[in-house]
Design a protein around this motif. Structure first.
Motif, mmCIF file in Angstrom:
data_model
loop_
_atom_site.group_PDB
_atom_site.id
_atom_site.type_symbol
_atom_site.label_atom_id
_atom_site.label_comp_id
_atom_site.label_asym_id
_atom_site.label_seq_id
_atom_site.Cartn_x
_atom_site.Cartn_y
_atom_site.Cartn_z
ATOM 1 N N ARG A 1 -7.077 5.201 1.834
ATOM 2 C CA ARG A 1 -6.765 6.426 1.120
ATOM 3 C C ARG A 1 -5.505 6.591 0.367
ATOM 4 N NH1 ARG A 1 -10.970 6.274 3.637
ATOM 5 N NH2 ARG A 1 -12.321 7.907 4.577
ATOM 6 N N PHE A 2 -5.402 7.635 -0.444
ATOM 7 C CA PHE A 2 -4.156 7.517 -1.426
ATOM 8 C C PHE A 2 -3.979 9.163 -1.577
ATOM 9 C CE2 PHE A 2 -5.671 3.549 -2.409
ATOM 10 C CZ PHE A 2 -4.685 2.535 -2.179
ATOM 11 N N THR B 1 8.096 14.087 -11.911
ATOM 12 C CA THR B 1 8.060 12.680 -11.144
ATOM 13 C C THR B 1 6.459 12.838 -10.795
ATOM 14 O OG1 THR B 1 10.214 12.837 -10.662
ATOM 15 C CG2 THR B 1 8.796 11.298 -9.595
ATOM 16 N N VAL B 2 5.706 11.755 -11.037
ATOM 17 C CA VAL B 2 4.510 11.567 -10.296
ATOM 18 C C VAL B 2 4.495 10.093 -9.404
ATOM 19 C CG1 VAL B 2 2.025 11.534 -10.945
ATOM 20 C CG2 VAL B 2 3.594 12.654 -12.491
ATOM 21 N N VAL B 3 3.973 10.306 -8.147
ATOM 22 C CA VAL B 3 4.047 9.112 -7.506
ATOM 23 C C VAL B 3 2.429 9.024 -6.824
ATOM 24 C CG1 VAL B 3 6.376 9.169 -6.873
ATOM 25 C CG2 VAL B 3 4.642 10.410 -5.434
ATOM 26 N N VAL B 4 2.099 7.821 -6.738
ATOM 27 C CA VAL B 4 0.855 7.680 -5.543
ATOM 28 C C VAL B 4 1.459 6.936 -4.279
ATOM 29 C CG1 VAL B 4 -1.124 6.517 -5.475
ATOM 30 C CG2 VAL B 4 -0.455 7.160 -7.807
ATOM 31 N N VAL B 5 0.874 7.753 -3.203
ATOM 32 C CA VAL B 5 1.222 6.997 -2.043
ATOM 33 C C VAL B 5 0.097 6.725 -1.234
ATOM 34 C CG1 VAL B 5 3.477 8.395 -1.644
ATOM 35 C CG2 VAL B 5 1.539 9.133 -0.585
ATOM 36 N N GLY C 1 2.266 6.405 3.779
ATOM 37 C CA GLY C 1 3.118 7.090 2.930
ATOM 38 C C GLY C 1 4.069 5.950 2.146
ATOM 39 N N HIS C 2 3.841 5.052 1.832
ATOM 40 C CA HIS C 2 4.396 3.819 0.791
ATOM 41 C C HIS C 2 4.078 4.335 -0.518
ATOM 42 C CE1 HIS C 2 3.983 0.937 4.175
ATOM 43 N NE2 HIS C 2 5.263 1.249 4.515
ATOM 44 N N VAL C 3 5.388 4.380 -1.402
ATOM 45 C CA VAL C 3 4.935 4.505 -2.761
ATOM 46 C C VAL C 3 4.540 3.495 -3.428
ATOM 47 C CG1 VAL C 3 6.028 5.279 -5.027
ATOM 48 C CG2 VAL C 3 6.746 6.441 -2.599
ATOM 49 N N VAL D 1 7.174 12.677 -3.194
ATOM 50 C CA VAL D 1 6.585 12.057 -2.070
ATOM 51 C C VAL D 1 6.156 12.920 -0.955
ATOM 52 C CG1 VAL D 1 7.149 10.237 -0.330
ATOM 53 C CG2 VAL D 1 7.734 9.840 -2.846
ATOM 54 N N GLY D 2 6.915 13.859 -0.717
ATOM 55 C CA GLY D 2 6.605 14.822 0.331
ATOM 56 C C GLY D 2 5.442 15.717 -0.132
ATOM 57 N N ALA D 3 5.457 16.167 -1.469
ATOM 58 C CA ALA D 3 4.131 16.650 -1.775
ATOM 59 C C ALA D 3 2.891 15.975 -1.569
ATOM 60 C CB ALA D 3 4.190 17.252 -3.238
ATOM 61 N N ALA D 4 2.901 14.527 -1.863
ATOM 62 C CA ALA D 4 1.762 13.813 -1.671
ATOM 63 C C ALA D 4 1.522 13.555 -0.055
ATOM 64 C CB ALA D 4 2.081 12.278 -2.099
ATOM 65 N N CYS D 5 2.626 13.622 0.745
ATOM 66 C CA CYS D 5 2.414 13.530 1.999
ATOM 67 C C CYS D 5 1.800 14.791 2.645
ATOM 68 C CB CYS D 5 3.813 13.322 2.805
ATOM 69 S SG CYS D 5 4.668 11.679 2.624
ATOM 70 N N LEU D 6 2.025 15.883 1.899
ATOM 71 C CA LEU D 6 1.295 17.048 2.466
ATOM 72 C C LEU D 6 -0.349 17.158 2.440
ATOM 73 C CD1 LEU D 6 3.134 20.096 0.428
ATOM 74 C CD2 LEU D 6 2.627 19.893 2.941
#
Ligand SMILES: [Zn+2]
Length: 401
Positions: free
Chosen positions: A82-83, A95-99, A103-105, A379-384
């Motif tokens: 999952r991502f 900034t836009v990231v996919v983790v 939790g790896h970017v 990254v934290g927002a993605a981790c949420l």
């Protein structure tokens, strides 16, 4: 230690609990170890791990021989099962990231803020950036849990709608959760950037030892992310963490609130730049101002050295006042401006925190740098999103029951 329950109604809780333990053990865990750590019966555990494997979230990864008996099969996380996408709306750069699940970017993009354009255009630009980054990273959209958005507050008490963040005028009164959700077709969570940063730090702490902590987020603005008992503190309306008006320097610059020497105005890059005697930078990119301060301080320019030393004292005073209130185990510093200053100021802030006469701490306060780095809010927002789907919290089980 969190333990499981063998009652059928809490199956989902057990699943998140087991997955969380496996996630925190990159070397893998056997069913016997999982049973010992969760208190789940062998039968319940077998059901839980089978369901997780069926969903592709974990896989068997070799066997280990430990003592007599047959070798134990290790279970490991499938990071690419999952991502989640993380977006940080920031005055300087979005900034836009996919983790991945670990939790790896796996992908990172920066997009220049759009300036004063209609809200629909802003939302469309972020949605396009999300589409682009997923396409470029070659990620199947059905594996994307959603988009976590970190933004400076304040938010509407019902969440999801930005009110009037002073540094983001174009986003005033935009319902980010609903509008971006409609534009991307993905679930969207909106969180204050400082809280998202704290979540990122909690997620990356594999030891699960980070319990009571605060995260001083230093970017275009400044705020405090707080965790109590391993969970982020949001406050009633998601707006907790405003520390910009803590007075840290009675001789400091006048703040818009009428006081002198509030933290926010006292460590704003523009203030430091002016105090060091430079002409205001053009373009409003505070990163360039900070880089120049760091360069000149390293070269020994006396005015710049003095200004940064004082900035360190101001930050330390804010940390001490906040810690006097919260009495935490760990103090973390991070955010894009701090990442630039940490090399030159980190030790000075730690030393000043230890020596500050205002401190009521009865033991040494450990000040450390973010594990996640400059993108911690995105990254934290993605981790949420990952957290919402998979982290085991007893509170959630109580709701489920
Ligand atoms: Zn103020």
């Amino acid at each position: 230690m969190r333990t499981g329950s063998n009652l059928p109604a809490v199956g989902e809780y057990n699943q998140t609990l087991v997955l969380d333990l496996i996630r925190r053990s990159p070397e893998g865990l056997s069913r016997v170890e999982l049973s010992a750590r969760t208190g789940l019966s062998a039968q319940t555990l077998s059901n839980v791990t089978r369901r997780l494997a069926e969903e592709g979230l974990i896989a068997e990864a070799g066997k280990v021989i430990s003592g007599p008996g047959k070798p134990r099969t290790l279970l490991k996380l499938e990071p690419r099962s999952r991502f989640a996408v993380g977006v940080h709306l920031d005055p300087v750069v979005d900034t836009v990231v996919v983790v991945d699940m670990a939790g790896h970017v796996v992908a990172h993009e920066e997009i220049a803020p759009q300036g004063e354009v209609p809200a629909a255009q802003l939302v469309a630009a972020v949605a396009t950036a999300v589409d682009d980054i997923l396409a470029r990273a070659g990620i199947d959209r059905t594996l994307v849990l959603g988009v976590g958005v970190a933004a400076p507050g304040p938010f509407d008490p019902r969440g999801g709608r930005l009110l009037d963040p002073p540094l983001l005028p174009a986003w005033h009164h935009v319902n980010v959760r609903d509008d971006l959700g409609a534009a991307t077709g993905l679930p969207v969570i909106v969180e204050k950037d400082v809280t998202a940063a704290m979540v990122g730090e909690l997620w990356f702490d594999r030891s699960d030892a980070l319990s009571d902590a605060m995260f001083l987020y230093y970017g275009a603005g400044v705020g405090l992310g707080v965790a109590i008992a391993g969970a982020p503190v949001r406050g009633r309306t998601g707006n907790a963490g405003g520390i910009a008006h803590i007075v840290v320097d009675p001789l400091g610059p006048v703040c818009g609130c009428g006081s002198r020497g509030c933290l926010g105005v006292s460590i704003e890059p523009r203030t430091l730049f002016a105090e060091a005697g430079y002409d205001p930078a053009t373009g409003g990119d505070s990163r360039r101002e900070v880089d120049r301060l760091v360069r000149d301080a390293a070269a020994g320019r006396p005015e710049t050295v003095a200004v940064l030393r004082r900035a360190g004292e101001r930050i330390a005073r804010a940390l001490v006042v906040a810690n006097n209130l919260l009495d935490v185990d760990e103090v973390i510093l991070g955010g894009p401006v701090w990442e630039r200053l940490a090399g030159i100021l980190g030790d000075a802030v730690s030393a000043r925190v230890a020596a500050d006469p205002a401190s009521t701490a009865t033991r040494a306060i450990e000040v450390r740098r973010s594990l996640v780095g400059a993108d911690v809010a995105a990254v934290g927002a993605a981790c949420l999103m990952l957290d919402g789907a998979f982290a085991a919290r007893p509170a959630r089980m109580m709701i489920a029951l």
